[in-house]
Design a protein around this motif. Sequence first.
Motif, PDB file in Angstrom:
ATOM      1  N   PRO A  30      -4.661   0.738   5.718  1.00  0.00           N
ATOM      2  CA  PRO A  30      -4.736   0.556   4.260  1.00  0.00           C
ATOM      3  C   PRO A  30      -4.046  -0.715   3.781  1.00  0.00           C
ATOM      4  CG  PRO A  30      -3.243   2.358   4.824  1.00  0.00           C
ATOM      5  CD  PRO A  30      -3.983   2.001   6.073  1.00  0.00           C
ATOM      6  N   SER A  34       0.831  -1.202   0.000  1.00  0.00           N
ATOM      7  CA  SER A  34       0.000   0.000   0.000  1.00  0.00           C
ATOM      8  C   SER A  34       0.867   1.256   0.000  1.00  0.00           C
ATOM      9  CB  SER A  34      -0.916  -0.002   1.235  1.00  0.00           C
ATOM     10  OG  SER A  34      -1.526   1.256   1.401  1.00  0.00           O
ATOM     11  N   THR A  80      -4.975   7.863  -0.645  1.00  0.00           N
ATOM     12  CA  THR A  80      -6.373   8.075  -0.287  1.00  0.00           C
ATOM     13  C   THR A  80      -6.539   9.480   0.297  1.00  0.00           C
ATOM     14  OG1 THR A  80      -6.065   7.219   1.951  1.00  0.00           O
ATOM     15  CG2 THR A  80      -6.641   5.631   0.227  1.00  0.00           C
ATOM     16  N   PRO A  81      -7.740  10.048   0.206  1.00  0.00           N
ATOM     17  CA  PRO A  81      -7.982  11.377   0.803  1.00  0.00           C
ATOM     18  C   PRO A  81      -7.658  11.415   2.294  1.00  0.00           C
ATOM     19  CG  PRO A  81      -9.776  10.781  -0.679  1.00  0.00           C
ATOM     20  CD  PRO A  81      -8.909   9.563  -0.552  1.00  0.00           C
ATOM     21  N   ASP A 139      -1.412   7.092  -5.958  1.00  0.00           N
ATOM     22  CA  ASP A 139      -2.834   7.113  -5.639  1.00  0.00           C
ATOM     23  C   ASP A 139      -3.049   7.033  -4.134  1.00  0.00           C
ATOM     24  OD1 ASP A 139      -5.532   7.152  -5.981  1.00  0.00           O
ATOM     25  OD2 ASP A 139      -5.702   5.015  -6.441  1.00  0.00           O
ATOM     26  N   THR A 163      -5.309   9.782   3.907  1.00  0.00           N
ATOM     27  CA  THR A 163      -3.863   9.899   4.083  1.00  0.00           C
ATOM     28  C   THR A 163      -3.389  11.310   3.762  1.00  0.00           C
ATOM     29  OG1 THR A 163      -3.488   7.553   3.577  1.00  0.00           O
ATOM     30  CG2 THR A 163      -1.635   9.045   3.281  1.00  0.00           C
ATOM     31  N   ASP A 169      -0.164   4.135   0.727  1.00  0.00           N
ATOM     32  CA  ASP A 169      -0.535   4.869   1.933  1.00  0.00           C
ATOM     33  C   ASP A 169       0.331   4.416   3.107  1.00  0.00           C
ATOM     34  OD1 ASP A 169      -3.201   6.445   1.270  1.00  0.00           O
ATOM     35  OD2 ASP A 169      -3.349   4.492   0.305  1.00  0.00           O
TER      36      ASP A 169
END
Length: 272
Positions: free
Chosen positions: A210, A85, A164-165, A162, A167, A87
């Motif tokens: 994540p 991940s 996540t919002p 990519d 993070t 993140d």
Amino acid sequence: MFLSRTVRQWLFGCLVAGTASGVLAVLLLGEVDATLPDGDEEGLVPVSVRLVSAVCGWTYFVCWSVSFWPQVLLNSRRKAVDGLSVDFVALNVCGFACYAVYNCLLYLPTHVRAAYMERYEEPPGVHLNDVVFAGHALVLTLVSWVQAMAYSPGGCLALDLDLTPATILFLAASFVAIMASLPSVGPNPFLLLDVLSAVKLGSSIAKFLPQLLLNRERRSTTGFSLAQVVLDAAGSVLSVAQLLLDAAVLRSLRVCLGNPAKLGLGLVSLSY
């Protein structure tokens, strides 16, 4: 057996190297690491206790430090990070950057360390191995970040990972909090320490989520090193053990409570 041969080899090597490092630290660097007073000072601490504390400290350092290498080597061998991940990597970089600064402020002869000793009349529970570990961890997490960019579908060190919002929001909030606490370092250095430790603990709690979700979504841990998990757990046990031992010897819970970053990091990592 539950653990593969490769994982057992990683773990055994770390335990041996950590024990040897702890013994050498007491024999060669006893005067450098002053968290526990030596036998020449009031409130004698036997060399055997210093040895156990050093072995716990340096073995946790070895386990936690080496835990970053299996993932880096796996990424390099596969030329891919599809099981890792981004993140997790981003939050790791943020957390260990804060942890490195936190440990340096409390271990090196800084204004922050002086203020701590003036308030609590005892040294902070930060050892040399804590400083070395944090610096090494930061470097390896940065390497993983570069690998995530290099091996992403875009390649060529793609910057549009990519995330996540959640993070992105956490990273932005952490940056704002740290910047806001900097002006208070002179009159109140403890505010910066509190912010740094909070960011580190927050990133440690958040980073695994994540990765767990990714593992569940893919129904696989391929691409994510299990040796990393085992070494992380072993390091967590030893890190907390060293703090508790130092607190028992000094008869002060301040050693634990005054170092929430290390205590929280050990407990959070072990719980996952």
